[in-house]
Design an enzyme around this catalytic site. Structure first.
Site, mmCIF file in Angstrom:
data_model
loop_
_atom_site.group_PDB
_atom_site.id
_atom_site.type_symbol
_atom_site.label_atom_id
_atom_site.label_comp_id
_atom_site.label_asym_id
_atom_site.label_seq_id
_atom_site.Cartn_x
_atom_site.Cartn_y
_atom_site.Cartn_z
ATOM 1 N N CYS A 105 0.912 -1.072 0.127
ATOM 2 C CA CYS A 105 0.069 -0.144 -0.128
ATOM 3 C C CYS A 105 0.761 1.181 -0.111
ATOM 4 O O CYS A 105 1.422 1.819 -0.967
ATOM 5 C CB CYS A 105 -0.946 -0.063 1.304
ATOM 6 S SG CYS A 105 -2.389 1.039 0.796
ATOM 7 N N HIS A 202 -3.541 -5.402 3.002
ATOM 8 C CA HIS A 202 -2.913 -5.864 4.285
ATOM 9 C C HIS A 202 -3.866 -6.883 4.755
ATOM 10 O O HIS A 202 -4.556 -7.818 4.061
ATOM 11 C CB HIS A 202 -3.602 -4.567 5.050
ATOM 12 C CG HIS A 202 -3.311 -3.039 4.624
ATOM 13 N ND1 HIS A 202 -2.138 -2.675 4.877
ATOM 14 C CD2 HIS A 202 -4.062 -2.147 3.767
ATOM 15 C CE1 HIS A 202 -2.216 -1.236 4.184
ATOM 16 N NE2 HIS A 202 -3.091 -1.214 3.591
HETATM 17 N N1 GLN Z 1 -2.206 6.814 2.414
HETATM 18 C C1 GLN Z 1 -2.365 5.947 1.208
HETATM 19 C C2 GLN Z 1 -3.696 5.995 0.609
HETATM 20 O O1 GLN Z 1 -4.554 6.404 1.104
HETATM 21 C C3 GLN Z 1 -1.951 4.482 1.694
HETATM 22 C C4 GLN Z 1 -2.850 3.888 2.531
HETATM 23 C C5 GLN Z 1 -2.546 2.540 3.245
HETATM 24 O O2 GLN Z 1 -1.262 2.452 3.119
HETATM 25 N N2 GLN Z 1 -3.346 2.046 3.471
HETATM 26 O O3 GLN Z 1 -4.046 5.479 -0.575
#
Ligand code: GLN
Length: 250
Positions: A105, A202
């Site tokens: 992510c 995740h």
């Molecule tokens: N902040 C980034 C987004 O919202 C990554 C989010 C995350 O790592 N879950 O796309």
């Protein structure tokens, strides 16, 4: 070292060093579990795991065998951005030399060219991956199933605003059978480049997807020792976790 540890070390096929990038700022929805799975499975395969953390300002570890990086809020990505740029050279060399990496992510986005957040801030990436990400108004949240040719069905959980588009220099990890993945348009999830597996998922990812964990470990052992001799991992918990995850609604 106590006698039991000394005996285990004597029988070890060798040490594999796993480095978790920025766990202080980039570690949400259980991403740290990916490092724990690698630690346990490396031991099950008969090697000795060594788990190190790299945070902003730390000296960068030597002799890295596997890199894992997690997700984070936009604010966490802003915190690490300067340090990440300062480490772009060493991380690019490791990637180009074939070091296995799992990037989830927020760090998937920042190993790409840039992440332009919903509020218009542009967080530069290190450009290892030919991808770019634009924050959208819709948050993409929920359980995901991905069909992949390399790892079978990959299961996980996504929560991001970023919409990631792949360039021709990478290929997708797979195709979403449930959930969104990289973006709302093309049905692709994640990216593959050299020995990097990048994904939005995740959950954490590796407890439910041991095939990816073993790809990282096998690749690391082959690079470090010239070959990989598998052990006998206990997959019973992974099987249960997969059954449970597969039954969850979106
Ligand atoms: N902040 C980034 C987004 O919202 C990554 C989010 C995350 O790592 N879950 O796309």
């Amino acid at each position: 070292m106590n006698p039991a540890e000394a005996a285990a070390a004597e029988q070890s096929k060798g040490t594999l060093r796993v480095v978790q990038l920025y766990p202080r700022d980039m570690n949400i929805y259980g991403d740290w579990g990916n490092a724990l799975v690698l630690q346990r499975r490396i031991a099950w395969h008969g090697y000795t795991p060594e788990l190190l953390e790299y945070n902003v300002g730390d000296p960068f570890p030597e002799n890295v065998d596997i890199i894992v990086g997690g997700g984070g809020q936009d604010s966490g990505q802003l915190v690490i951005q300067d340090d990440l740029q300062a480490r772009a050279g060493v991380l690019t060399d490791l990637a180009e030399n074939g070091t296995p990496m799992l990037l989830i992510c927020g760090l998937y986005q920042l190993f790409g060219r840039f992440f332009k957040t919903r509020t218009g801030a542009v967080i530069p990436g290190i450009g290892v991956l030919d991808v770019e990400t634009h924050g959208g108004d819709e948050r993409l949240i929920g359980n995901v199933k991905v069909a992949t040719s390399e790892f079978g069905e990959v299961l996980g959980y996504e929560n991001h605003s970023g919409q990631t588009t792949l360039g021709s220099g990478v290929r997708p990890l797979g195709t979403t059978a449930k959930g969104t993945g990289n973006n709302s348009n093309d049905g692709h999830e994640g990216a593959r480049y050299r020995n990097i597996v990048a994904s939005y998922l995740h959950g954490s990812l590796l407890p439910k997807n041991p095939a990816i964990a073993d790809f990282l470990i096998r690749t690391a052992a082959e690079r470090r020792f010239g070959s990989f001799t598998p052990g006998t991992p206990d997959d019973s918990f992974a099987v249960l976790a997969r059954e449970h995850a597969a039954r969850r609604p979106r």
